[in-house]
Design a protein around this motif. Structure first.
Motif, PDB file in Angstrom:
ATOM      1  N   ALA A 285      -6.439  -2.166  24.171  1.00 54.22           N
ATOM      2  CA  ALA A 285      -5.321  -3.066  23.872  1.00 54.22           C
ATOM      3  C   ALA A 285      -5.484  -3.718  22.499  1.00 54.22           C
ATOM      4  CB  ALA A 285      -5.218  -4.138  24.954  1.00 54.22           C
ATOM      5  N   LEU A 286      -6.705  -4.123  22.145  1.00 52.87           N
ATOM      6  CA  LEU A 286      -6.927  -4.748  20.848  1.00 52.87           C
ATOM      7  C   LEU A 286      -6.727  -3.749  19.707  1.00 52.87           C
ATOM      8  CD1 LEU A 286     -10.019  -7.042  21.572  1.00 52.87           C
ATOM      9  CD2 LEU A 286      -7.627  -7.720  21.316  1.00 52.87           C
ATOM     10  N   VAL A 287      -7.162  -2.514  19.902  1.00 53.20           N
ATOM     11  CA  VAL A 287      -6.950  -1.488  18.874  1.00 53.20           C
ATOM     12  C   VAL A 287      -5.462  -1.230  18.693  1.00 53.20           C
ATOM     13  CG1 VAL A 287      -7.272   0.954  18.333  1.00 53.20           C
ATOM     14  CG2 VAL A 287      -9.199  -0.402  19.166  1.00 53.20           C
ATOM     15  N   TRP A 288      -4.760  -1.075  19.792  1.00 51.17           N
ATOM     16  CA  TRP A 288      -3.316  -0.850  19.731  1.00 51.17           C
ATOM     17  C   TRP A 288      -2.617  -2.023  19.046  1.00 51.17           C
ATOM     18  CZ3 TRP A 288       0.643  -3.629  22.221  1.00 51.17           C
ATOM     19  CH2 TRP A 288       1.916  -3.030  22.165  1.00 51.17           C
ATOM     20  N   PHE A 289      -3.016  -3.245  19.385  1.00 55.63           N
ATOM     21  CA  PHE A 289      -2.408  -4.436  18.799  1.00 55.63           C
ATOM     22  C   PHE A 289      -2.699  -4.510  17.299  1.00 55.63           C
ATOM     23  CE2 PHE A 289      -2.462  -9.042  17.877  1.00 55.63           C
ATOM     24  CZ  PHE A 289      -1.173  -9.362  18.261  1.00 55.63           C
ATOM     25  N   THR A 290      -3.914  -4.145  16.894  1.00 56.57           N
ATOM     26  CA  THR A 290      -4.273  -4.180  15.475  1.00 56.57           C
ATOM     27  C   THR A 290      -3.434  -3.203  14.666  1.00 56.57           C
ATOM     28  OG1 THR A 290      -6.556  -4.826  16.012  1.00 56.57           O
ATOM     29  CG2 THR A 290      -6.168  -3.860  13.841  1.00 56.57           C
ATOM     30  N   VAL A 291      -3.258  -1.989  15.190  1.00 61.97           N
ATOM     31  CA  VAL A 291      -2.486  -0.978  14.466  1.00 61.97           C
ATOM     32  C   VAL A 291      -1.019  -1.378  14.383  1.00 61.97           C
ATOM     33  CG1 VAL A 291      -1.738   1.431  14.490  1.00 61.97           C
ATOM     34  CG2 VAL A 291      -4.099   0.859  15.062  1.00 61.97           C
ATOM     35  N   ARG A 292      -0.474  -1.894  15.468  1.00 65.81           N
ATOM     36  CA  ARG A 292       0.947  -2.240  15.470  1.00 65.81           C
ATOM     37  C   ARG A 292       1.261  -3.442  14.579  1.00 65.81           C
ATOM     38  NH1 ARG A 292       4.410  -0.136  19.127  1.00 65.81           N
ATOM     39  NH2 ARG A 292       5.869  -0.856  17.520  1.00 65.81           N
ATOM     40  N   THR A 293       0.266  -4.247  14.232  1.00 65.75           N
ATOM     41  CA  THR A 293       0.512  -5.437  13.419  1.00 65.75           C
ATOM     42  C   THR A 293      -0.066  -5.320  12.005  1.00 65.75           C
ATOM     43  OG1 THR A 293      -1.509  -6.473  14.315  1.00 65.75           O
ATOM     44  CG2 THR A 293       0.573  -6.948  15.433  1.00 65.75           C
ATOM     45  N   MET A 294      -0.602  -4.172  11.627  1.00 61.09           N
ATOM     46  CA  MET A 294      -1.293  -4.069  10.342  1.00 61.09           C
ATOM     47  C   MET A 294      -0.358  -4.122   9.131  1.00 61.09           C
ATOM     48  SD  MET A 294      -2.246  -0.031   9.873  1.00 61.09           S
ATOM     49  CE  MET A 294      -3.546  -0.092  11.087  1.00 61.09           C
ATOM     50  N   LEU A 295       0.924  -3.843   9.299  1.00 58.25           N
ATOM     51  CA  LEU A 295       1.853  -3.822   8.171  1.00 58.25           C
ATOM     52  C   LEU A 295       2.693  -5.094   8.055  1.00 58.25           C
ATOM     53  CD1 LEU A 295       3.166  -0.133   8.347  1.00 58.25           C
ATOM     54  CD2 LEU A 295       1.176  -1.059   7.137  1.00 58.25           C
ATOM     55  N   ILE A 296       2.357  -6.117   8.842  1.00 56.32           N
ATOM     56  CA  ILE A 296       3.138  -7.350   8.800  1.00 56.32           C
ATOM     57  C   ILE A 296       2.879  -8.118   7.505  1.00 56.32           C
ATOM     58  CG2 ILE A 296       3.532  -9.565   9.930  1.00 56.32           C
ATOM     59  CD1 ILE A 296       2.921  -8.253  12.575  1.00 56.32           C
ATOM     60  N   ALA A 297       1.608  -8.194   7.086  1.00 57.31           N
ATOM     61  CA  ALA A 297       1.278  -8.942   5.863  1.00 57.31           C
ATOM     62  C   ALA A 297       1.984  -8.378   4.628  1.00 57.31           C
ATOM     63  CB  ALA A 297      -0.239  -8.972   5.664  1.00 57.31           C
ATOM     64  N   PRO A 298       2.010  -7.043   4.410  1.00 54.24           N
ATOM     65  CA  PRO A 298       2.799  -6.543   3.276  1.00 54.24           C
ATOM     66  C   PRO A 298       4.279  -6.896   3.360  1.00 54.24           C
ATOM     67  CG  PRO A 298       1.260  -4.854   4.004  1.00 54.24           C
ATOM     68  CD  PRO A 298       1.203  -5.963   5.007  1.00 54.24           C
ATOM     69  N   CYS A 299       4.823  -6.956   4.577  1.00 62.27           N
ATOM     70  CA  CYS A 299       6.225  -7.352   4.719  1.00 62.27           C
ATOM     71  C   CYS A 299       6.441  -8.798   4.268  1.00 62.27           C
ATOM     72  CB  CYS A 299       6.676  -7.187   6.168  1.00 62.27           C
ATOM     73  SG  CYS A 299       6.734  -5.472   6.750  1.00 62.27           S
ATOM     74  N   ILE A 300       5.476  -9.669   4.582  1.00 63.49           N
ATOM     75  CA  ILE A 300       5.592 -11.072   4.175  1.00 63.49           C
ATOM     76  C   ILE A 300       5.551 -11.199   2.658  1.00 63.49           C
ATOM     77  CG2 ILE A 300       4.372 -13.284   4.182  1.00 63.49           C
ATOM     78  CD1 ILE A 300       3.631 -12.813   7.053  1.00 63.49           C
ATOM     79  N   VAL A 301       4.622 -10.474   2.019  1.00 63.83           N
ATOM     80  CA  VAL A 301       4.412 -10.640   0.585  1.00 63.83           C
ATOM     81  C   VAL A 301       5.470  -9.911  -0.230  1.00 63.83           C
ATOM     82  CG1 VAL A 301       2.794 -10.224  -1.307  1.00 63.83           C
ATOM     83  CG2 VAL A 301       1.947 -10.966   0.921  1.00 63.83           C
ATOM     84  N   LEU A 302       5.723  -8.647   0.078  1.00 62.72           N
ATOM     85  CA  LEU A 302       6.585  -7.820  -0.758  1.00 62.72           C
ATOM     86  C   LEU A 302       8.068  -7.993  -0.425  1.00 62.72           C
ATOM     87  CD1 LEU A 302       4.493  -4.519  -0.932  1.00 62.72           C
ATOM     88  CD2 LEU A 302       4.570  -6.426  -2.554  1.00 62.72           C
ATOM     89  N   GLU A 303       8.379  -8.217   0.846  1.00 66.98           N
ATOM     90  CA  GLU A 303       9.784  -8.394   1.225  1.00 66.98           C
ATOM     91  C   GLU A 303      10.171  -9.863   1.359  1.00 66.98           C
ATOM     92  OE1 GLU A 303      10.863  -6.003   4.575  1.00 66.98           O
ATOM     93  OE2 GLU A 303       9.641  -4.301   3.926  1.00 66.98           O
ATOM     94  N   ARG A 304       9.172 -10.752   1.229  1.00 68.45           N
ATOM     95  CA  ARG A 304       9.405 -12.202   1.240  1.00 68.45           C
ATOM     96  C   ARG A 304      10.095 -12.656   2.521  1.00 68.45           C
ATOM     97  NH1 ARG A 304      11.410 -13.124  -5.061  1.00 68.45           N
ATOM     98  NH2 ARG A 304       9.594 -12.151  -6.047  1.00 68.45           N
ATOM     99  N   LEU A 305       9.570 -12.215   3.646  1.00 71.23           N
ATOM    100  CA  LEU A 305      10.160 -12.533   4.940  1.00 71.23           C
ATOM    101  C   LEU A 305       9.415 -13.684   5.594  1.00 71.23           C
ATOM    102  CD1 LEU A 305      10.645  -8.931   6.404  1.00 71.23           C
ATOM    103  CD2 LEU A 305      12.358 -10.371   5.290  1.00 71.23           C
ATOM    104  N   PRO A 306      10.084 -14.476   6.419  1.00 75.39           N
ATOM    105  CA  PRO A 306       9.371 -15.464   7.244  1.00 75.39           C
ATOM    106  C   PRO A 306       8.537 -14.766   8.316  1.00 75.39           C
ATOM    107  CG  PRO A 306      11.704 -15.413   7.791  1.00 75.39           C
ATOM    108  CD  PRO A 306      11.539 -14.550   6.570  1.00 75.39           C
ATOM    109  N   ILE A 307       7.690 -15.533   8.992  1.00 76.75           N
ATOM    110  CA  ILE A 307       6.724 -14.928   9.915  1.00 76.75           C
ATOM    111  C   ILE A 307       7.432 -14.160  11.025  1.00 76.75           C
ATOM    112  CG2 ILE A 307       4.928 -15.422  11.606  1.00 76.75           C
ATOM    113  CD1 ILE A 307       3.985 -17.697   9.905  1.00 76.75           C
ATOM    114  N   GLY A 308       8.435 -14.777  11.648  1.00 73.31           N
ATOM    115  CA  GLY A 308       9.108 -14.120  12.764  1.00 73.31           C
ATOM    116  C   GLY A 308       9.762 -12.813  12.359  1.00 73.31           C
ATOM    117  N   ALA A 309      10.515 -12.844  11.254  1.00 67.60           N
ATOM    118  CA  ALA A 309      11.177 -11.627  10.785  1.00 67.60           C
ATOM    119  C   ALA A 309      10.159 -10.586  10.341  1.00 67.60           C
ATOM    120  CB  ALA A 309      12.131 -11.963   9.642  1.00 67.60           C
ATOM    121  N   ALA A 310       9.049 -11.035   9.750  1.00 67.63           N
ATOM    122  CA  ALA A 310       8.027 -10.087   9.313  1.00 67.63           C
ATOM    123  C   ALA A 310       7.348  -9.409  10.493  1.00 67.63           C
ATOM    124  CB  ALA A 310       6.986 -10.818   8.453  1.00 67.63           C
ATOM    125  N   ILE A 311       7.136 -10.145  11.583  1.00 69.75           N
ATOM    126  CA  ILE A 311       6.534  -9.535  12.778  1.00 69.75           C
ATOM    127  C   ILE A 311       7.448  -8.449  13.334  1.00 69.75           C
ATOM    128  CG2 ILE A 311       5.877  -9.985  15.173  1.00 69.75           C
ATOM    129  CD1 ILE A 311       4.830 -12.699  14.277  1.00 69.75           C
TER     130      ILE A 311
END
Length: 414
Positions: A285-311
């Motif tokens: 479950a932790l591995v699956w969760f890590t992979v599914r959330t690994m691209l959220i930080a680039p969305c926050i920085v490059l697309e300038r999204l708030p946390i909820g929308a970035a998730i």
């Protein structure tokens, strides 16, 4: 597709341009399509077999001085050999920076990660080392402060806690171990909740500029990352809290199961099997969760999204590509661990040799600081570049981001 910051990182536009999945290029896709009737059609302008053009000899009736069918002249290839006519291969991909602007292969992602470090080492390595070193110094200062406030537990008064139970040499070893343990205990939250998310965001900006063939300065990277710092820290805290809740639930389920089956025959074996299954399930479950959330930080920085929308955005980008992302991420983690050990082991050997002439506590703290700095610098630098390129690759595959980036690169060259 909106251009966001002008570099092509925005979301697909309201008309839906760029949202359709694009097939990966295949070798030969530029060849003529097959005839739906099943008949083989030669390229335009080429005679069919058995139907010679006007002025050409028919089969079995060669002209004077021309070789017969099946008997090529000396130095000429026989029929059926040579490059096919009408096909020159796929057109070359535009490459303004560290990667070609098309869906990437595994080797290109790793090569691009190293290329990002080589292109801008001042930011990728220098800035990361500086920030990690400052965090390590803060951890050491915190350990020294605790030793002053609680000397019976962390400082010179440790001998009074054990009395005469430990010899002076054993007491010194225990003190040096305790100093290193407290330092690492203080460094862990600093590195996890502050240094790693902030540096990941800053290095993501640097990689995004290197993709377009630009070498960003520290001031430019800080200006682009500063509005997203608290969102990055909040995201890390939120994801860590979610993982802690899940892990705590598994532990609580284990104790509940122990209370239920401890009185049964063979309860010990059943409890052991159950614990193993729960640990495996938690790891998966932790591995699956890590992979599914690994691209959220680039969305926050490059697309300038708030946390909820970035998730939501990052979760959607990883949908359908779990195994590919997991394989690349696992391979990168193994490579990073090997490199970190290769660099840290010689430092530990040198520190061990110096321990002969230096106080044991000081050398133990120094070893902890050096190995921590090396490990975090290698991990943060390479993994940040890799995650940024995975984000770009996924968007090029699904949204045609390469077209927008090619336009942005063209604007840069004007």
């Amino acid at each position: 597709m909106t251009s966001g910051d002008g570099a092509g990182w925005g979301l697909p536009d309201a008309e839906g341009n760029g949202t359709d999945a694009r097939p990966e290029p295949r070798y030969g896709q530029y060849a003529p399509p097959p005839d739906p009737t099943g008949a083989t059609q030669p390229p335009s302008g080429q005679p069919q077999y058995g139907q010679p053009q006007h002025g050409q000899p028919q089969y079995g009736q060669p002209q004077y001085g021309q070789p017969q069918y099946g008997q090529p002249q000396y130095g000429q290839a026989g029929p059926g050999y040579g490059a096919p006519q009408g096909f020159s291969g796929p057109p070359p991909s535009l490459r303004p920076g560290i990667i070609p602007l098309r869906p990437l292969g595994l080797g290109e992602i790793f090569d691009g990660s190293f290329g990002a470090i080589r292109t801008n080492p001042r930011v990728m390595v220098g800035l990361t080392t500086l920030v990690v070193t400052i965090a390590a110094v803060v951890g050491i200062l915190g350990q020294m402060l605790l030793a002053e406030i609680f000397p019976q537990v962390f400082g010179s008064g440790l001998a009074s806690l054990f009395g005469d139970e430990l010899a002076a040499e054993d007491l010194a070893d225990a003190q040096s171990f305790l100093d290193s343990f407290v330092t690492m205990l203080l460094l862990l939250p600093i590195m996890t909740l502050v240094v790693t998310p902030v540096m990941t965001g800053m290095l993501t900006v640097s990689v995004s500029r290197s993709v377009l063939g630009r070498k960003a300065s520290i001031g430019e990277i800080w200006a682009a990352t500063r509005p997203a710092i608290w969102r990055l820290i909040g995201l890390t805290f939120f994801l860590g809290l979610a993982a802690t809740i899940v892990s705590g639930g598994v532990i609580a389920a284990s104790f509940l199961a122990l209370s239920r089956i401890s009185d049964l025959d063979g309860g010990g074996l059943a409890f052991g099997v159950l614990v193993v299954l729960l640990i495996v399930a938690l790891f998966v479950a932790l591995v699956w969760f890590t992979v599914r959330t690994m691209l959220i930080a680039p969305c926050i920085v490059l697309e300038r999204l708030p946390i909820g929308a970035a998730i939501v955005r990052g979760w959607g980008l990883t949908r359908g590509g779990f195994w590919r992302l997991f394989g690349i991420y696992l391979l990168a983690q193994i490579a990073v661990s090997i490199v970190a050990q290769i660099v840290a082991i010689p430092l530990g050997i040198v520190a061990g040799l110096l321990a002969v002439v230096a106080p044991a506590g000081l050398m133990m703290t120094g070893i902890t600081m050096l190995t921590t700095i090396v490990s975090y610098v290698v991990t943060i630098t390479f993994m940040s570049a890799l995650l940024a390129l995975l984000y770009i690759d996924v968007r090029m595959r699904r949204e045609g981001l390469d077209v927008e980036l090619a336009a942005a690169a063209a604007r840069e060259t004007r």
